[in-house]
Design an enzyme around this catalytic site. Structure first.
Site, PDB file in Angstrom:
ATOM      1  N   TYR A  60       0.831  -1.203   0.000  1.00  0.00           N
ATOM      2  CA  TYR A  60       0.000   0.000   0.000  1.00  0.00           C
ATOM      3  C   TYR A  60       0.863   1.249   0.000  1.00  0.00           C
ATOM      4  CZ  TYR A  60       0.802   1.145   4.966  1.00  0.00           C
ATOM      5  OH  TYR A  60       1.370   1.512   6.159  1.00  0.00           O
TER       6      TYR A  60
ATOM      7  N   LYS B 132       6.592  -1.626   2.154  1.00  0.00           N
ATOM      8  CA  LYS B 132       5.348  -1.073   2.705  1.00  0.00           C
ATOM      9  C   LYS B 132       4.217  -2.083   2.510  1.00  0.00           C
ATOM     10  CE  LYS B 132       3.038   3.431   3.148  1.00  0.00           C
ATOM     11  NZ  LYS B 132       3.426   3.673   4.543  1.00  0.00           N
TER      12      LYS B 132
ATOM     13  N   GLU C 233      11.254   3.004  14.815  1.00  0.00           N
ATOM     14  CA  GLU C 233      10.398   4.022  14.209  1.00  0.00           C
ATOM     15  C   GLU C 233       9.025   3.977  14.864  1.00  0.00           C
ATOM     16  OE1 GLU C 233       9.666   3.283  10.031  1.00  0.00           O
ATOM     17  OE2 GLU C 233       9.679   1.107  10.346  1.00  0.00           O
TER      18      GLU C 233
ATOM     19  N   LEU D 163      10.890   1.703   7.459  1.00  0.00           N
ATOM     20  CA  LEU D 163      10.355   2.113   6.166  1.00  0.00           C
ATOM     21  C   LEU D 163      11.064   3.397   5.739  1.00  0.00           C
ATOM     22  CD1 LEU D 163       8.026   1.552   4.074  1.00  0.00           C
ATOM     23  CD2 LEU D 163       6.776   3.346   5.284  1.00  0.00           C
TER      24      LEU D 163
END
Length: 284
Positions: free
Chosen positions: A33, A147, A179, A204
């Site tokens: 996505y 992702k 993160e 990411l």
């Protein structure tokens, strides 16, 4: 549910969009996505997001069912049909429909789904007051740079944060922050240096992160791309997070402990201003 979505070649009312229960995105989370921000009806840093989408599908050997220029046309059509001023456009592509088996199916057509969400990014109260984060263990798989729609670990992390009255979770591994559940983590040291973890398979590669680092360098703000520890985060003069749907949010508490003065700091505030100016100047 009055919004219009795009599903496999058609624009349809969101409430009427249907995907097969045999879709591999549903059965295996076999999909990718992407999310692009919209400001004043225009796409923000969209080329960067589509490049990341293309990279992610390539990492799992999944072909996009349409070209990138066609994808931009679909995004813009959705913005127009939904009268979207500020918010996001969500893109999801899965490996498609096939009888359940682990190996890649032969001849399956990828499923492509897009929809919009309205969101007041610029005037968000959280940007003015700052947000709280909760530390949680990082339980994700080893390819966080992809992702993937497989977001259960992030769901659990963000639910734990929500139950603690926090806006975001910072995931930690071996005493270091990796993160956020859906954001990139930053701290500002006592001497004003902005620190964020370097890109690797552990995080990411954030599009907002990438743009913000360039803006910080142009603004002569000191930068260090390195891992930072939980103890460093507690001792930081400021902390903040970035994402497509928030731009830059100051972080004022971590696990209930105030960061710096416990108020949004000057570095995060300045970087948010720089990013908003960048977004308005480059929106398409």
């Amino acid at each position: 549910m009055n919004r219009i979505a795009y599903l496999n070649g058609d624009f349809v009312p969101l409430g009427e969009a249907r995907v097969s229960v045999l879709d591999r995105g549903f059965l295996f989370a076999d999909g990718i996505y992407e999310v692009s921000a919209v400001l004043d009806g225009k796409l923000i840093d969209n080329d960067s997001h589509l490049a990341r989408l293309e990279r992610s599908v390539g990492e799992i050997s999944l072909a996009l069912p349409v070209s990138l220029p066609r994808l931009v046309e679909i995004q813009r059509e959705l913005i127009a049909r939904n009268g979207l001023a500020d918010g996001v456009v969500y893109i999801q592509v899965t490996r498609g429909v096939a009888d359940r088996d682990f190996h890649f199916p032969e001849g399956a057509t990828p499923t492509l789904f897009l929809f919009t969400q309205a969101k007041n990014i610029i005037e968000s109260p959280a940007a003015k007051t700052g947000v709280a984060v909760k530390l949680v263990p990082d339980l994700r798989w080893g390819r966080c740079d992809i992702k993937s729609v497989a977001l259960l670990a992030q769901v659990l992390a963000k639910q734990a944060a929500h139950e603690a009255g926090c806006a975001e979770a910072w995931m930690t591994r071996d005493g270091f922050v990796t993160e956020g559940g859906s954001s990139t983590a930053f701290i500002v040291t006592a001497d004003g240096t902005v620190v964020t973890r370097p890109n690797s398979t552990a995080i990411l590669p954030g599009c907002t992160r990438k743009a913000l680092l360039a803006l910080a360098a142009e603004g002569s703000i000191r930068l260090e791309e390195r891992a930072f520890s939980v103890d460093e985060a507690f001792a930081a003069s400021e902390a903040f997070m970035t994402s497509a749907s928030s731009f830059v949010y100051p972080i004022v508490t971590i696990d209930g402990r105030p960061v710096g003065t416990g108020q949004p700091g000057p570095v995060a505030t300045r970087l948010r201003e720089l990013y908003i100016a960048f977004a308005r100047a480059t929106a398409v």
